[in-house]
Write an enzyme that holds these catalytic residues in place. Sequence first.
Site, PDB file in Angstrom:
ATOM      1  N   LYS A  84      16.379  -3.261   9.796  1.00 45.40           N
ATOM      2  CA  LYS A  84      15.696  -3.059  11.088  1.00 45.40           C
ATOM      3  C   LYS A  84      16.600  -2.225  11.976  1.00 45.40           C
ATOM      4  CE  LYS A  84      17.608  -7.258  13.099  1.00 45.40           C
ATOM      5  NZ  LYS A  84      17.387  -8.513  13.790  1.00 45.40           N
TER       6      LYS A  84
ATOM      7  N   MET B 223      11.597   3.114   6.459  1.00 46.34           N
ATOM      8  CA  MET B 223      12.093   2.059   5.575  1.00 46.34           C
ATOM      9  C   MET B 223      12.700   0.856   6.301  1.00 46.34           C
ATOM     10  SD  MET B 223      11.035   3.206   2.806  1.00 46.34           S
ATOM     11  CE  MET B 223      11.785   2.113   1.594  1.00 46.34           C
ATOM     12  N   ARG B 224      12.273   0.615   7.518  1.00 44.89           N
ATOM     13  CA  ARG B 224      12.769  -0.551   8.250  1.00 44.89           C
ATOM     14  C   ARG B 224      11.607  -1.370   8.799  1.00 44.89           C
ATOM     15  NH1 ARG B 224      18.432   0.187   9.685  1.00 44.89           N
ATOM     16  NH2 ARG B 224      19.028   2.172   8.746  1.00 44.89           N
TER      17      ARG B 224
ATOM     18  N   HIS C 275       1.196   2.041   2.602  1.00 40.84           N
ATOM     19  CA  HIS C 275       1.969   1.292   1.602  1.00 40.84           C
ATOM     20  C   HIS C 275       1.436   1.621   0.205  1.00 40.84           C
ATOM     21  CE1 HIS C 275       4.415  -1.909  -0.020  1.00 40.84           C
ATOM     22  NE2 HIS C 275       3.373  -2.234  -0.762  1.00 40.84           N
TER      23      HIS C 275
ATOM     24  N   GLY D  29       9.069  12.826   3.528  1.00 39.19           N
ATOM     25  CA  GLY D  29       8.024  13.174   4.493  1.00 39.19           C
ATOM     26  C   GLY D  29       6.790  13.822   3.905  1.00 39.19           C
TER      27      GLY D  29
HETATM   28  C1  GRF Z   1       5.245   6.408   0.370  1.00 39.27           C
HETATM   29  O1  GRF Z   1       5.095   6.067  -0.977  1.00 39.27           O
HETATM   30  C2  GRF Z   1       4.729   5.346   1.276  1.00 39.27           C
HETATM   31  O2  GRF Z   1       3.685   4.615   0.728  1.00 39.27           O
HETATM   32  C3  GRF Z   1       5.905   4.458   1.481  1.00 39.27           C
HETATM   33  O3  GRF Z   1       7.019   5.320   1.491  1.00 39.27           O
HETATM   34  C4  GRF Z   1       6.715   6.506   0.775  1.00 39.27           C
HETATM   35  C5  GRF Z   1       6.959   7.655   1.695  1.00 39.27           C
HETATM   36  O4  GRF Z   1       6.861   8.894   1.067  1.00 39.27           O
HETATM   37  N1  GRF Z   1       5.738   3.685   2.682  1.00 39.27           N
HETATM   38  P1  GRF Z   1       6.939  10.237   1.912  1.00 39.27           P
HETATM   39  O5  GRF Z   1       8.275  10.244   2.667  1.00 39.27           O
HETATM   40  O6  GRF Z   1       5.772  10.292   2.842  1.00 39.27           O
HETATM   41  O7  GRF Z   1       6.907  11.298   0.876  1.00 39.27           O
END
Ligand code: GRF
Length: 198
Positions: A67, A94-95, A113, A14
């Site tokens: 998902k 992550m989904r 991303h 986070g």
């Molecule tokens: C980040 O690198 C973001 O680009 C990707 O997942 C990671 C999340 O990191 N989608 P965090 O949980 O905000 O530290």
Amino acid sequence: MEKLKIGVLGSGKGSNYRAIQEAIARGELNAETRIVISDVETAGILALARGFGVRAEYVAPGRFRTKLEPEAEARVVELLREVGVEVVVLAGYMRMVKEPLLAAFPGRIVNIHPSLLPAFPGLEAWKQALSAGVSETGCTVHFVDRGMDTGPIIAQRPVPVLPRDTPETLHARIQVAEHQVYVEALGSIAAAIHSGFG
Ligand code: GRF
């Protein structure tokens, strides 16, 4: 101007959420986090939210790996609606986003991303960049659609790849850029939505 009411979805530590919350606290982002939701019960992002005094909810993902089960995603929508969220902020979620979430918040779901999209979509984009031998990568804030990291781009920030970079050092440098660009992009979205152009 009215505050942008956001709901955050995340599966990990986070750090992007923390950057957003701290920018709000400093008065640099005219927004309010109404809820943080995770598919991982032990995710750092939920503990962070509780620490900030923000409602934190775990939603059990169900039997799929990439998902949410449709019932779980419907529960996420219900929670987001219940607290009056205007924009859904994916921060290390992550989904893949499916119906009904896409339908419930059309053009109102954003993601960050860790690459300069359309280069290196998918997992561990910083490792993809290292393997490809590029001298520059970065991060992208984009609207979420049905594809994997394919929606319209809102903002990008380049980050150099240095000769001695490891996956860890490169990812750390990208994350510094992520924290800045995500806050800026959300500021633009807040301004656009509340000035009547959203
Ligand atoms: C980040 O690198 C973001 O680009 C990707 O997942 C990671 C999340 O990191 N989608 P965090 O949980 O905000 O530290």
